[in-house]
Enzyme design. Sequence first.
Site, short mmCIF file in Angstrom:
data_model
loop_
_atom_site.label_atom_id
_atom_site.label_comp_id
_atom_site.label_asym_id
_atom_site.label_seq_id
_atom_site.Cartn_x
_atom_site.Cartn_y
_atom_site.Cartn_z
N ARG A 74 -29.50 10.33 17.81
CA ARG A 74 -30.66 10.81 17.06
C ARG A 74 -30.85 12.30 17.31
O ARG A 74 -30.80 12.75 18.46
CB ARG A 74 -31.91 10.04 17.47
CG ARG A 74 -33.21 10.49 16.81
CD ARG A 74 -34.36 9.59 17.21
NE ARG A 74 -35.64 10.03 16.66
CZ ARG A 74 -36.46 10.86 17.29
NH1 ARG A 74 -36.16 11.32 18.50
NH2 ARG A 74 -37.60 11.22 16.73
N HIS A 76 -46.77 9.86 23.84
CA HIS A 76 -45.62 9.40 23.06
C HIS A 76 -44.38 9.36 23.94
O HIS A 76 -44.38 9.88 25.06
CB HIS A 76 -45.39 10.29 21.83
CG HIS A 76 -45.30 11.76 22.15
ND1 HIS A 76 -46.39 12.52 22.50
CD2 HIS A 76 -44.24 12.60 22.17
CE1 HIS A 76 -46.02 13.77 22.72
NE2 HIS A 76 -44.70 13.85 22.53
N ASP A 94 -47.87 16.35 25.15
CA ASP A 94 -47.41 17.73 25.07
C ASP A 94 -48.49 18.66 25.61
O ASP A 94 -49.68 18.37 25.52
CB ASP A 94 -47.09 18.11 23.62
CG ASP A 94 -45.85 17.41 23.10
OD1 ASP A 94 -45.09 16.84 23.92
OD2 ASP A 94 -45.62 17.45 21.88
N HIS A 127 -45.42 10.69 27.73
CA HIS A 127 -46.00 11.97 28.12
C HIS A 127 -46.91 12.49 27.00
O HIS A 127 -46.90 11.97 25.88
CB HIS A 127 -44.90 13.00 28.40
CG HIS A 127 -44.10 13.36 27.19
ND1 HIS A 127 -43.11 12.54 26.68
CD2 HIS A 127 -44.16 14.43 26.35
CE1 HIS A 127 -42.58 13.10 25.60
NE2 HIS A 127 -43.21 14.24 25.38
#
Length: 355
Positions: free
Chosen positions: A301, A291, A236, A234
Amino acid sequence: MIDLYIFNLPTNNNNNNNMNNIESYPPVLRHLDHHQLPPPPNPDPDKDPTQQDSDPIPIIDFSCLNHDKSKLDEACKDWGFFRLVNHGIPMTLLKKLQEVAKELFSLSFEAKEGACSGSPVSYFWGTPALTPSGATTRGPQNMNWVEGFDVPLSQLPHFNPHQLPTLESIRLPIKDYKTHLSRIATTLFEAMAKNLDLSLKPSEPYLAENTGMVRVYRYPNCSDANVGWGMEAHTDSSVLSILNQDDEVSGLQVLKDDQWLTVKPIPNTLIVNLGDMMQAISDDRYKSVTHRVSINKHKERISICYFVFPGEDVAIESYKYKPFTYNEFRAQVQQDIKALGYKVGLSRFQHHEEC
């Protein structure tokens, strides 16, 4: 990304903080076989097989922005993405944020969603694969393996620590973090605008501090190869996104020249990526980078991302796009996700739309 693939879950007031790993998951996922839940640690925990040997991500020294403008310009044009060093945020604060986030995510699912009941903070797990009732429609293989908290920074002064004691541990460091984020984002945007020789109206908040929000993510580890991405590919919708990622666990990947590159976790550095609003403001001279986030088999994470946008009614005017406001852009994204299941984004606003 701020508006894609995230689905808020209903809240309750169960604040049972005694939990084990399985209880941190939504009830609908607790039936999974144990091999699908976090497995034993990697025998060689320092070795992460998802990382390539080199780290080609551009490095920008925040302390030298005024002396070396060309590096920032090249990173924004060629990558839309860079690693920021000498940013001025104390490493103790970055570590504190990671620590309190881990503690918060270790609570039971019921405690986490209950903590946000009646709060400006919202809690989410996964994607529209989870329905509002908490039932999964397509199974964990088709959901994003991620949970998180959305913290609108403008609302921090209105938090009631007595009403929301569970969130107080993270509110205080985020309050300190906010000051640094505003300083960094404003300085970077001004440097980019100067590099682009933009004629922006001084009265218009193209980067509005009151739109800033922090999203605190946890990507649980999972050994099942059938489980999908932590976050699918996607862009941002922001002007800028600033990421404090885990110091040890990789997962963030950026698309460069049709190849996915894993972003190494390096202590005391921040990751900055440009969003759709910056690409539109720059008339496509700067890139809104694509990303995604992969799931680590052995370790969870934690990442903490700051998003900042234009004022909702600020008109974005450029040669390649029809004039639009961020309010209109956000509404179109939400409409496309509802109708199509994915974000179309900036191409909706091009003068010669082909989608």
